[in-house]
Design an enzyme around this catalytic site. Structure first.
Site, short mmCIF file in Angstrom:
data_model
loop_
_atom_site.label_atom_id
_atom_site.label_comp_id
_atom_site.label_asym_id
_atom_site.label_seq_id
_atom_site.Cartn_x
_atom_site.Cartn_y
_atom_site.Cartn_z
N ASN A 35 -1.85 54.27 -41.33
CA ASN A 35 -1.31 55.53 -41.88
C ASN A 35 -1.89 55.85 -43.25
OD1 ASN A 35 -0.07 53.67 -43.48
ND2 ASN A 35 2.03 54.34 -43.09
N TYR A 81 8.02 39.94 -50.73
CA TYR A 81 6.78 39.94 -49.93
C TYR A 81 6.65 38.63 -49.14
CZ TYR A 81 1.79 39.53 -48.80
OH TYR A 81 0.61 39.33 -48.15
N LYS A 139 6.84 38.13 -44.90
CA LYS A 139 5.82 37.50 -44.07
C LYS A 139 6.39 36.30 -43.30
CE LYS A 139 2.09 39.94 -44.83
NZ LYS A 139 1.31 40.58 -43.79
N1 LIG Z 1 -5.96 40.68 -49.49
C1 LIG Z 1 -5.43 39.48 -49.63
O1 LIG Z 1 -5.79 38.70 -50.53
C2 LIG Z 1 -4.37 39.00 -48.65
C3 LIG Z 1 -3.83 37.71 -48.82
C4 LIG Z 1 -2.85 37.29 -47.94
C5 LIG Z 1 -2.44 38.08 -46.89
N2 LIG Z 1 -2.98 39.34 -46.77
C6 LIG Z 1 -2.51 40.18 -45.67
O2 LIG Z 1 -3.64 40.71 -44.98
C7 LIG Z 1 -3.33 42.00 -44.46
C8 LIG Z 1 -4.38 43.01 -44.90
O3 LIG Z 1 -4.43 43.02 -46.32
P1 LIG Z 1 -5.41 43.95 -47.13
O4 LIG Z 1 -5.73 43.21 -48.37
O5 LIG Z 1 -6.49 44.46 -46.26
O6 LIG Z 1 -4.40 45.14 -47.52
P2 LIG Z 1 -4.68 46.71 -47.62
O7 LIG Z 1 -3.52 47.30 -48.33
O8 LIG Z 1 -6.03 46.97 -48.13
O9 LIG Z 1 -4.64 47.15 -46.09
C9 LIG Z 1 -3.46 47.36 -45.38
C10 LIG Z 1 -3.66 48.58 -44.51
O10 LIG Z 1 -2.48 48.75 -43.74
C11 LIG Z 1 -2.11 50.11 -43.77
N3 LIG Z 1 -0.65 50.16 -43.62
C12 LIG Z 1 0.29 49.65 -44.45
N4 LIG Z 1 1.53 49.89 -43.98
C13 LIG Z 1 1.35 50.57 -42.81
C14 LIG Z 1 2.25 51.10 -41.85
N5 LIG Z 1 3.58 50.99 -42.01
N6 LIG Z 1 1.73 51.73 -40.76
C15 LIG Z 1 0.39 51.85 -40.59
N7 LIG Z 1 -0.50 51.38 -41.48
C16 LIG Z 1 -0.03 50.74 -42.58
C17 LIG Z 1 -2.58 50.64 -45.12
O11 LIG Z 1 -2.79 52.04 -45.10
C18 LIG Z 1 -3.87 49.86 -45.33
O12 LIG Z 1 -5.00 50.57 -44.85
C19 LIG Z 1 -1.93 42.34 -44.96
O13 LIG Z 1 -1.03 42.01 -43.93
C20 LIG Z 1 -1.73 41.40 -46.14
O14 LIG Z 1 -0.38 41.11 -46.37
C21 LIG Z 1 -3.94 39.82 -47.62
#
Ligand SMILES: NC(=O)c1ccc[n+]([C@@H]2O[C@H](COP(=O)([O-])OP(=O)(O)OC[C@H]3O[C@@H](n4cnc5c(N)ncnc54)[C@H](O)[C@@H]3O)[C@@H](O)[C@H]2O)c1
Length: 310
Positions: free
Chosen positions: A34, A141, A145
């Protein structure tokens, strides 16, 4: 050869963009996003991908019924935002995962990978942690998870779905301009010639992993036949303090005379964290290839290029 179809939720975010670029040659992709955390798309994806621009909590109709796997990345990923707005975080992460699992049940999707976290789920305990460590989140957060993982375990055994929760460490790499983590903040501060901010004394530690290594781990999990519910840590297994990270960043960016300001440590952020990846090495042959220095060099290159057009 007919390409298998994979759904990627959050496919337009930081990790999603890197993953889509890696998978789109081999698979037909349905991206559900989204655009809530990242307002613009970073790059043009293949025209064969199908984008559903919708919230995962809304009713979603998929364009076909023959789905090989689903990779669930969509989430609100900021610890600090989750403290300020825990219900928004719960809705996106816990309820969102529940809704995604419902889609898997309804469309008979039998292979699911979800993005979890290695640090926030564990809270403050002596590192290194591994898959047998007892999670004790100290932020909404982390709790979101952990509860999402619990639903995955329940759906795996109640509905015969193979579900793997991959607990990512702190990921760095291209397409992370919109993120709120330290590496994005420090690179942006350096580009703007503004002071770098440390919360606490700078001795707190994290485990950093390059996004390319992470995406390799996700691809290996996708290809591996795993049964029931599994938890794997995708991490470097190495501990780096903020003070040490800043030293590396100053060296790589050739930064001299930029101030570092210390502010009070923030609630919800764990003090020390790094995770062992022994189980992932054993189960999916996970082998990170990038050192932190190399990962920082690649990420800095991307930030410099992107900043010209940002
Ligand atoms: N980046 C990190 O260091 C890290 C570390 C641990 C875990 N994670 C997990 O990895 C995943 C991806 O992280 P990221 O860094 O790419 O984050 P990000 O915020 O860049 O990407 C998340 C994407 O999900 C979309 N989104 C969020 N809520 C939504 C919803 N309700 N409906 C539809 N789309 C939605 C956002 O628009 C975004 O494009 C997440 O689950 C995050 O918790 C990331």
């Amino acid at each position: 050869m007919i390409k298998k179809t994979i759904i990627i939720t959050g496919g337009l975010g930081f990790i999603g963009t890197n993953l889509v670029k890696k998978l789109e040659k081999k698979y037909k992709l349905i991206i559900i996003d989204n655009l809530c955390t990242n307002k613009k798309k970073y790059c043009q994806f293949s025209k064969n991908n199908f984008l559903i621009k919708k919230d995962i909590n809304k009713k979603i109709k998929l364009p076909n019924r023959d789905i090989y796997a689903l990779i669930h990345l969509a989430a609100k990923g900021s610890v600090i935002d989750s403290i300020q707005n825990p219900s928004e975080n719960f809705l996106a992460n816990t309820m969102g995962t529940f809704k995604v699992l419902e889609i898997c049940k309804d469309y008979n999707i039998k292979k699911v990978i979800i993005a979890s976290t290695g640090g926030a789920i564990m809270g403050n305990q002596n590192p290194p942690v591994d898959e047998n460590s007892l999670p004790k989140p100290i932020s909404p957060y982390g709790a979101s998870k952990l509860s999402a993982e619990a639903y995955c375990s329940a759906y795996a055994y109640s509905y015969g779905i193979s579900i793997t929760a991959l607990r990512f460490s702190n990921i760095l790499g291209p397409y992370s301009w919109h993120k709120k983590g330290v590496i994005t903040k420090y690179f942006k501060s350096i580009l703007d010639k503004k002071p770098l901010v440390i919360y606490g004394d700078g001795d707190s530690t994290r485990d950093y992993l390059y996004v390319e290594d992470l995406c390799d781990g996700i691809l290996k999990t996708l290809k591996k036949k795993l049964v029931g519910f599994e938890v794997l840590h995708l991490s470097s297994g190495k501990e780096t303090s903020i003070n040490n990270l800043i030293k590396k960043i100053f060296k790589i960016t050739n930064t001299l005379n930029l101030k570092v300001i210390k502010k009070k440590a923030r609630n919800g952020e764990v003090n020390r964290n790094f995770s062992l990846n022994i189980k992932a090495r054993k189960k999916i042959n996970f082998k990170p290839r990038y050192s932190l220095d190399k990962a920082l060099i690649e990420t800095w290159k991307w930030f410099k290029d992107f900043s010209i057009n940002a």
